[in-house]
Design an enzyme around this catalytic site. Structure first.
Site, mmCIF file in Angstrom:
data_model
loop_
_atom_site.group_PDB
_atom_site.id
_atom_site.type_symbol
_atom_site.label_atom_id
_atom_site.label_comp_id
_atom_site.label_asym_id
_atom_site.label_seq_id
_atom_site.Cartn_x
_atom_site.Cartn_y
_atom_site.Cartn_z
ATOM 1 N N ASN A 151 111.937 109.642 -32.579
ATOM 2 C CA ASN A 151 111.553 109.033 -31.314
ATOM 3 C C ASN A 151 112.649 109.284 -30.282
ATOM 4 O O ASN A 151 113.833 109.317 -30.593
ATOM 5 C CB ASN A 151 111.218 107.544 -31.465
ATOM 6 C CG ASN A 151 112.284 106.694 -32.092
ATOM 7 O OD1 ASN A 151 113.038 107.123 -32.964
ATOM 8 N ND2 ASN A 151 112.354 105.443 -31.669
ATOM 9 N N GLU A 179 113.441 107.858 -26.478
ATOM 10 C CA GLU A 179 113.095 106.889 -25.436
ATOM 11 C C GLU A 179 113.757 107.272 -24.113
ATOM 12 O O GLU A 179 114.635 108.139 -24.073
ATOM 13 C CB GLU A 179 113.551 105.491 -25.863
ATOM 14 C CG GLU A 179 112.888 105.031 -27.135
ATOM 15 C CD GLU A 179 113.427 103.712 -27.660
ATOM 16 O OE1 GLU A 179 112.831 103.180 -28.609
ATOM 17 O OE2 GLU A 179 114.458 103.220 -27.140
ATOM 18 N N CYS A 197 107.118 109.521 -29.511
ATOM 19 C CA CYS A 197 107.181 108.995 -30.875
ATOM 20 C C CYS A 197 107.663 110.106 -31.809
ATOM 21 O O CYS A 197 107.533 111.296 -31.495
ATOM 22 C CB CYS A 197 105.811 108.509 -31.332
ATOM 23 S SG CYS A 197 105.178 107.091 -30.420
ATOM 24 N N GLU A 226 106.358 111.092 -34.609
ATOM 25 C CA GLU A 226 105.229 111.915 -35.059
ATOM 26 C C GLU A 226 104.845 112.935 -33.997
ATOM 27 O O GLU A 226 104.580 114.100 -34.301
ATOM 28 C CB GLU A 226 104.016 111.024 -35.383
ATOM 29 C CG GLU A 226 104.271 110.009 -36.473
ATOM 30 C CD GLU A 226 104.783 108.662 -35.948
ATOM 31 O OE1 GLU A 226 104.517 107.653 -36.608
ATOM 32 O OE2 GLU A 226 105.441 108.623 -34.887
ATOM 33 N N CYS A 229 99.554 107.862 -32.180
ATOM 34 C CA CYS A 229 99.994 108.887 -33.130
ATOM 35 C C CYS A 229 98.977 109.101 -34.237
ATOM 36 O O CYS A 229 98.824 110.222 -34.727
ATOM 37 C CB CYS A 229 101.365 108.540 -33.698
ATOM 38 S SG CYS A 229 102.686 108.872 -32.508
#
Length: 132
Positions: free
Chosen positions: A41, A43, A52, A54, A88
């Site tokens: 991830n 941010e 994310c 994934e 996701c």
């Protein structure tokens, strides 16, 4: 066989940039070619906007030319079992089958195994879009 995915997801988790949630997540995808693609991830200040783990791993897979997910491992550091978020789940469904295995892991190893059908029954699909 999932142990290599767990180790790859754990290594990706260590690279996560999560200064807002303080919740690093890692993911590792085994593609149809057998290659493993990882993501974490990422941010930013407009949190919760970001990537994310994934999503990051799917991006790596697509850039490499693979378009099929055989299995995936997602790791978080919480005491509870961590599974992919709703968005996701749909992204993963785009490149997998209902039987694709999803391993949910914590620092101690794989805690649960699901299929995509377990996590996202009645997912949207390209075939569904074309039949309407």
């Amino acid at each position: 066989m999932a142990n290599d995915l767990f180790e790859a997801a754990r290594a990706a988790q260590e690279k996560a940039y999560a200064p807002y949630s303080n919740f690093p997540v890692g993911a590792a995808i085994r593609a149809g070619s057998g290659a493993i693609y990882t993501g974490c991830n990422v941010e930013n200040a407009s949190y919760p906007e970001g990537w994310c783990a994934e999503t990051s791993a799917i991006g790596q897979m697509v850039v490499a030319g693979d378009l099929r997910i055989v299995e995936i491992c997602v790791i978080g550091s919480a005491d509870m079992v961590i599974t992919p978020c709703g968005g996701c789940r749909q992204r993963l469904a785009e490149f997998s089958s209902p039987e694709t295995r999803v391993f949910a892991a914590g620092p101690d190893g794989i805690r649960a195994t699901y299929t995509m059908a377990d996590l996202l029954p009645a997912a949207f699909s390209l075939e569904q879009d074309r039949s309407e």
